[in-house]
Motif scaffolding. Sequence first.
Motif, PDB file in Angstrom:
ATOM      1  N   GLY A  99      11.644 -48.008 -54.173  1.00 46.85           N
ATOM      2  CA  GLY A  99      11.458 -49.364 -54.681  1.00 46.85           C
ATOM      3  C   GLY A  99      10.154 -49.931 -54.161  1.00 46.85           C
ATOM      4  N   LEU A 100       9.152 -50.033 -55.023  1.00 46.85           N
ATOM      5  CA  LEU A 100       7.853 -50.533 -54.589  1.00 46.85           C
ATOM      6  C   LEU A 100       7.952 -51.913 -53.949  1.00 46.85           C
ATOM      7  N   CYS A 101       8.765 -52.785 -54.541  1.00 44.21           N
ATOM      8  CA  CYS A 101       8.870 -54.141 -53.990  1.00 44.21           C
ATOM      9  C   CYS A 101       9.438 -54.114 -52.572  1.00 44.21           C
ATOM     10  N   GLY A 102      10.289 -53.173 -52.257  1.00 46.81           N
ATOM     11  CA  GLY A 102      10.838 -53.055 -50.913  1.00 46.81           C
ATOM     12  C   GLY A 102       9.824 -52.582 -49.885  1.00 46.81           C
ATOM     13  N   GLU A 103       8.750 -51.963 -50.355  1.00 48.33           N
ATOM     14  CA  GLU A 103       7.699 -51.486 -49.447  1.00 48.33           C
ATOM     15  C   GLU A 103       6.975 -52.638 -48.755  1.00 48.33           C
ATOM     16  N   LEU A 104       7.106 -53.839 -49.286  1.00 47.80           N
ATOM     17  CA  LEU A 104       6.424 -55.000 -48.717  1.00 47.80           C
ATOM     18  C   LEU A 104       6.978 -55.390 -47.349  1.00 47.80           C
ATOM     19  N   TYR A 105       8.272 -55.190 -47.133  1.00 49.66           N
ATOM     20  CA  TYR A 105       8.989 -55.845 -46.042  1.00 49.66           C
ATOM     21  C   TYR A 105       9.300 -54.937 -44.865  1.00 49.66           C
ATOM     22  N   SER A 106       9.737 -55.531 -43.808  1.00 45.25           N
ATOM     23  CA  SER A 106      10.155 -54.936 -42.543  1.00 45.25           C
ATOM     24  C   SER A 106       8.951 -54.799 -41.617  1.00 45.25           C
ATOM     25  N   LYS A 107       9.239 -54.387 -40.405  1.00 46.62           N
ATOM     26  CA  LYS A 107       8.156 -54.233 -39.417  1.00 46.62           C
ATOM     27  C   LYS A 107       7.225 -53.083 -39.759  1.00 46.62           C
ATOM     28  N   ARG A 108       7.690 -52.173 -40.628  1.00 47.66           N
ATOM     29  CA  ARG A 108       6.841 -51.057 -41.053  1.00 47.66           C
ATOM     30  C   ARG A 108       6.385 -51.213 -42.494  1.00 47.66           C
ATOM     31  N   GLY A 109       6.661 -52.368 -43.078  1.00 48.40           N
ATOM     32  CA  GLY A 109       6.277 -52.614 -44.463  1.00 48.40           C
ATOM     33  C   GLY A 109       4.800 -52.941 -44.612  1.00 48.40           C
ATOM     34  N   TRP A 110       4.365 -52.975 -45.849  1.00 50.79           N
ATOM     35  CA  TRP A 110       2.944 -53.200 -46.129  1.00 50.79           C
ATOM     36  C   TRP A 110       2.426 -54.517 -45.575  1.00 50.79           C
ATOM     37  N   ILE A 111       3.221 -55.581 -45.648  1.00 49.06           N
ATOM     38  CA  ILE A 111       2.746 -56.868 -45.140  1.00 49.06           C
ATOM     39  C   ILE A 111       2.482 -56.769 -43.644  1.00 49.06           C
ATOM     40  N   SER A 112       3.438 -56.259 -42.908  1.00 49.10           N
ATOM     41  CA  SER A 112       3.269 -56.131 -41.452  1.00 49.10           C
ATOM     42  C   SER A 112       2.131 -55.193 -41.084  1.00 49.10           C
ATOM     43  N   GLN A 117      -3.125 -62.145 -42.843  1.00 47.62           N
ATOM     44  CA  GLN A 117      -2.719 -63.525 -43.063  1.00 47.62           C
ATOM     45  C   GLN A 117      -1.320 -63.756 -42.525  1.00 47.62           C
ATOM     46  N   ARG A 118      -0.949 -64.990 -42.390  1.00 44.79           N
ATOM     47  CA  ARG A 118       0.340 -65.343 -41.784  1.00 44.79           C
ATOM     48  C   ARG A 118       1.516 -64.886 -42.642  1.00 44.79           C
ATOM     49  N   HIS A 119       2.588 -64.525 -41.934  1.00 44.10           N
ATOM     50  CA  HIS A 119       3.842 -64.196 -42.599  1.00 44.10           C
ATOM     51  C   HIS A 119       4.985 -64.245 -41.597  1.00 44.10           C
ATOM     52  N   GLU A 120       6.167 -64.416 -42.098  1.00 45.82           N
ATOM     53  CA  GLU A 120       7.361 -64.427 -41.270  1.00 45.82           C
ATOM     54  C   GLU A 120       8.288 -63.357 -41.788  1.00 45.82           C
ATOM     55  N   GLU A 121       9.005 -62.720 -40.889  1.00 41.21           N
ATOM     56  CA  GLU A 121      10.012 -61.731 -41.308  1.00 41.21           C
ATOM     57  C   GLU A 121      11.260 -62.444 -41.722  1.00 41.21           C
TER      58      GLU A 121
END
Length: 121
Positions: A99-112, A117-121
């Motif tokens: 799931g590409l959209c799931g790749e965004l999240y978690s401590k190992r995700g793309w955002i982290s 830029q700022r983000h919150e888990e």
Amino acid sequence: MNELDFFGRSVIENVRDLTIRDWDNIIEGKAKGITAETVQEKLALLSKEQLEVLIWIIPKIVDSTIHNFLWMFDKSKEIDLRITTKDGTIDRLQEESDGLCGELYSKRGWISKYSKQRHEE
């Protein structure tokens, strides 16, 4: 770096971070142009607390938009994301992920991993 991470880094750096910076610049009065001027006029009506909420919510709106954009590719049978890097070509990048959209999240995700830029888990 594999093709999936190459794509993710590109999305985060060239879409997420750039969009957040653009809107921060508009809010801070650093951007010029008709849109920036119109937004500045509307922002003048907000209290300090309301402005803080707006600043806080910008990354959430950007992330939601990216999530939905990636979800569109995940569920589509007609749209293939083809990636070519120095390491090779993937004809349907969606198949490299559960799931590409799931790749965004978690401590190992793309955002982290890739966002400045700022983000919150």
